[in-house]
Write a protein that holds these residues in place. Structure first.
Motif, PDB file in Angstrom:
ATOM      1  N   ALA A   1     -11.253   7.614 -15.524  1.00 21.35           N
ATOM      2  CA  ALA A   1     -10.080   8.435 -15.232  1.00 21.35           C
ATOM      3  C   ALA A   1      -9.386   7.938 -13.969  1.00 21.35           C
ATOM      4  O   ALA A   1      -8.152   7.867 -13.894  1.00 21.35           O
ATOM      5  N   GLY A   2     -10.176   7.569 -12.960  1.00 21.48           N
ATOM      6  CA  GLY A   2      -9.592   7.014 -11.745  1.00 21.48           C
ATOM      7  C   GLY A   2      -8.837   5.730 -12.013  1.00 21.48           C
ATOM      8  O   GLY A   2      -7.750   5.495 -11.465  1.00 21.48           O
ATOM      9  N   ASP A   3      -9.383   4.897 -12.885  1.00 19.36           N
ATOM     10  CA  ASP A   3      -8.692   3.656 -13.251  1.00 19.36           C
ATOM     11  C   ASP A   3      -7.386   3.959 -13.991  1.00 19.36           C
ATOM     12  O   ASP A   3      -6.376   3.252 -13.810  1.00 19.36           O
ATOM     13  N   PHE A   4      -7.400   5.003 -14.827  1.00 15.30           N
ATOM     14  CA  PHE A   4      -6.160   5.379 -15.517  1.00 15.30           C
ATOM     15  C   PHE A   4      -5.095   5.795 -14.511  1.00 15.30           C
ATOM     16  O   PHE A   4      -3.927   5.387 -14.624  1.00 15.30           O
ATOM     17  N   VAL A   5      -5.460   6.627 -13.554  1.00 24.43           N
ATOM     18  CA  VAL A   5      -4.488   7.088 -12.561  1.00 24.43           C
ATOM     19  C   VAL A   5      -3.883   5.900 -11.820  1.00 24.43           C
ATOM     20  O   VAL A   5      -2.659   5.827 -11.609  1.00 24.43           O
ATOM     21  N   THR A   6      -4.724   4.957 -11.440  1.00 19.63           N
ATOM     22  CA  THR A   6      -4.233   3.757 -10.757  1.00 19.63           C
ATOM     23  C   THR A   6      -3.270   2.986 -11.650  1.00 19.63           C
ATOM     24  O   THR A   6      -2.208   2.516 -11.195  1.00 19.63           O
TER      25      THR A   6
ATOM     26  N   MET B   1       0.833  -1.198   0.000  1.00 17.67           N
ATOM     27  CA  MET B   1       0.000   0.000   0.000  1.00 17.67           C
ATOM     28  C   MET B   1       0.868   1.249   0.000  1.00 17.67           C
ATOM     29  O   MET B   1       1.845   1.319   0.733  1.00 17.67           O
ATOM     30  N   SER B   2       0.511   2.207  -0.837  1.00 17.15           N
ATOM     31  CA  SER B   2       1.224   3.481  -0.909  1.00 17.15           C
ATOM     32  C   SER B   2       0.348   4.604  -0.374  1.00 17.15           C
ATOM     33  O   SER B   2      -0.885   4.503  -0.378  1.00 17.15           O
ATOM     34  N   ARG B   3       0.987   5.665   0.064  1.00 14.57           N
ATOM     35  CA  ARG B   3       0.259   6.860   0.479  1.00 14.57           C
ATOM     36  C   ARG B   3       0.254   7.830  -0.699  1.00 14.57           C
ATOM     37  O   ARG B   3       1.307   8.257  -1.159  1.00 14.57           O
ATOM     38  N   ILE B   4      -0.938   8.185  -1.180  1.00 16.20           N
ATOM     39  CA  ILE B   4      -1.083   9.026  -2.360  1.00 16.20           C
ATOM     40  C   ILE B   4      -1.781  10.319  -1.971  1.00 16.20           C
ATOM     41  O   ILE B   4      -2.870  10.283  -1.375  1.00 16.20           O
ATOM     42  N   ALA B   5      -1.184  11.441  -2.300  1.00 17.56           N
ATOM     43  CA  ALA B   5      -1.828  12.738  -2.119  1.00 17.56           C
ATOM     44  C   ALA B   5      -2.472  13.145  -3.439  1.00 17.56           C
ATOM     45  O   ALA B   5      -1.836  13.081  -4.493  1.00 17.56           O
ATOM     46  N   VAL B   6      -3.739  13.553  -3.373  1.00 15.33           N
ATOM     47  CA  VAL B   6      -4.478  13.972  -4.567  1.00 15.33           C
ATOM     48  C   VAL B   6      -4.916  15.410  -4.369  1.00 15.33           C
ATOM     49  O   VAL B   6      -5.736  15.704  -3.488  1.00 15.33           O
ATOM     50  N   THR B   7      -4.363  16.328  -5.153  1.00 15.57           N
ATOM     51  CA  THR B   7      -4.824  17.705  -5.077  1.00 15.57           C
ATOM     52  C   THR B   7      -6.114  17.839  -5.888  1.00 15.57           C
ATOM     53  O   THR B   7      -6.280  17.193  -6.913  1.00 15.57           O
ATOM     54  N   GLY B   8      -7.040  18.650  -5.377  1.00 13.73           N
ATOM     55  CA  GLY B   8      -8.336  18.730  -6.031  1.00 13.73           C
ATOM     56  C   GLY B   8      -9.156  17.474  -5.848  1.00 13.73           C
ATOM     57  O   GLY B   8     -10.030  17.160  -6.656  1.00 13.73           O
TER      58      GLY B   8
ATOM     59  N   LEU C   1       1.949  12.679 -11.030  1.00 12.10           N
ATOM     60  CA  LEU C   1       1.109  12.638 -12.228  1.00 12.10           C
ATOM     61  C   LEU C   1       0.288  13.913 -12.267  1.00 12.10           C
ATOM     62  O   LEU C   1      -0.383  14.264 -11.283  1.00 12.10           O
ATOM     63  N   VAL C   2       0.298  14.605 -13.406  1.00 10.65           N
ATOM     64  CA  VAL C   2      -0.295  15.930 -13.531  1.00 10.65           C
ATOM     65  C   VAL C   2      -1.383  15.921 -14.598  1.00 10.65           C
ATOM     66  O   VAL C   2      -1.183  15.379 -15.691  1.00 10.65           O
ATOM     67  N   ALA C   3      -2.519  16.544 -14.294  1.00 16.51           N
ATOM     68  CA  ALA C   3      -3.607  16.644 -15.263  1.00 16.51           C
ATOM     69  C   ALA C   3      -3.384  17.834 -16.181  1.00 16.51           C
ATOM     70  O   ALA C   3      -3.231  18.969 -15.726  1.00 16.51           O
TER      71      ALA C   3
ATOM     72  N   VAL D   1       2.108  11.747  -5.806  1.00 13.02           N
ATOM     73  CA  VAL D   1       1.158  12.854  -5.809  1.00 13.02           C
ATOM     74  C   VAL D   1       0.441  12.861  -7.157  1.00 13.02           C
ATOM     75  O   VAL D   1       1.069  12.716  -8.215  1.00 13.02           O
ATOM     76  N   VAL D   2      -0.874  13.041  -7.111  1.00 11.69           N
ATOM     77  CA  VAL D   2      -1.689  13.222  -8.314  1.00 11.69           C
ATOM     78  C   VAL D   2      -2.222  14.645  -8.267  1.00 11.69           C
ATOM     79  O   VAL D   2      -2.984  14.998  -7.352  1.00 11.69           O
TER      80      VAL D   2
END
Length: 311
Positions: free
Chosen positions: A214-219, A1-8, A107-109, A66-67
């Motif tokens: 989109a969530g599946d893509f990020v994963t 398990m990783s810790r992921i920060a998601v802005t927005g 990863l940046v949108a 970070v996403v």
């Protein structure tokens, strides 16, 4: 398990990204100026334009990755110079804070609008479907901010690629799960209204994407970040177009400057190709308006039962 920060993370796109990451087993921290009820994440209220506060927050979170989704998301919603200034400063703040905290991936949108369609002075595609190799030609502050963000990521690869992985994705017009059931989309229309009046989606070349895909893509990107080129850019969209008519016919009618290139698009194929994401990450959108829309469009659709081809 990783810790992921998601802005927005509390936004229309962010909520689905956070849920996908949590369902994949990650510990998620959502960083936003608002909160979302029921979000499976620790939620942090933070002004990301405050670079010092952002650096301190990331130091406390200590994310593995970070996403970055936070941005002024609607072209024309503010003066061009404000959108450009805010969106680029947000990335600088997040980039420096994430790297200082030791994050190994960012990863940046970005946005498909960097391509330049809809320019008042005229625009023609070099070819269709559009892919990541197509020239960019942004014509407003929003699209230019996204093009600049992509260049900042390329800079980061050259400067910091020895210690972190970077990626950019261009999500097509995001449709949140509740919008299939009739909630208004980002422009205020319902999905059914956009299908009933193709001119509403023609301005975006009929592109769209279910937020859950989109969530599946990020994963998928986080799972394969070490395996793909550092700084790679990906179009991320549904495999068909958000229009009832065949894509080439709809383009010729509503976006005549694309008519010559549109002949290369078979059936209901999307104008934007996500083939690179499928090839490198094994990702492909699983949801289309034909499978998700609760109410059919008012215009009869002879292709509704046909399987949408991959573009």
């Amino acid at each position: 398990m990783s810790r992921i920060a998601v802005t927005g993370g509390a936004g229309r796109l962010g909520r689905s990204v956070v849920r996908a990451l949590a369902e994949a087993g990650h510990e998620v921290v959502s960083i936003d100026r608002t909160s979302a009820e029921g979000l499976p994440a620790r939620q942090l209220d933070l002004d990301l334009l405050d670079a010092a506060a952002t650096r301190q927050a990331f130091a406390r979170i200590a994310p593995d990755a970070v996403v970055h989704l936070a941005a002024i998301a609607v072209p024309g919603s503010r003066p061009d110079f404000e959108i450009f200034d805010i969106n680029t400063r947000l990335l600088w703040s997040v980039l420096e804070g994430a790297l200082a905290a030791g994050a190994g991936a960012l990863l940046v949108a970005s946005s498909p609008t960097v391509i330049g369609y809809g320019a008042p002075s005229g625009w023609e595609p070099a070819y269709l479907p559009l892919d990541e190799a197509h020239p960019v030609a942004p014509w407003n502050g929003y699209a230019t901010s996204k093009a600049a963000i992509e260049e900042i990521v390329r800079m980061a690869v050259r400067r910091d690629g020895h210690r972190a992985r970077f990626g950019v994705f261009r999500p097509c017009y995001v449709i949140a799960p509740e919008e299939w059931a009739g909630a208004p989309t980002q422009q205020g229309h319902t999905v059914a209204e956009r299908l009933a009046d193709p001119a509403l989606s023609a301005v975006a070349l009929f592109n769209y994407l279910d937020a859950r895909d989109a969530g599946d893509f990020v994963t998928a990107w986080l799972d394969h970040a070490e395996d793909v080129p550092n700084g790679a850019v990906f179009f991320v969209g549904a495999p068909d177009a958000l229009v009832a008519a065949p894509t080439a016919e709809a383009l010729a009618t509503h976006v005549p400057e694309t008519a010559g290139a549109a002949a290369a698009l078979p059936g209901t194929a999307a104008v934007f190709s996500s083939a690179r994401a499928e090839r490198l990450l094994g990702w492909r959108a699983r949801r289309t308006w034909r499978t998700e829309l609760d109410a059919p469009p008012s215009r009869p659709d002879p292709l509704r039962s046909a399987e949408a081809p991959h573009a």
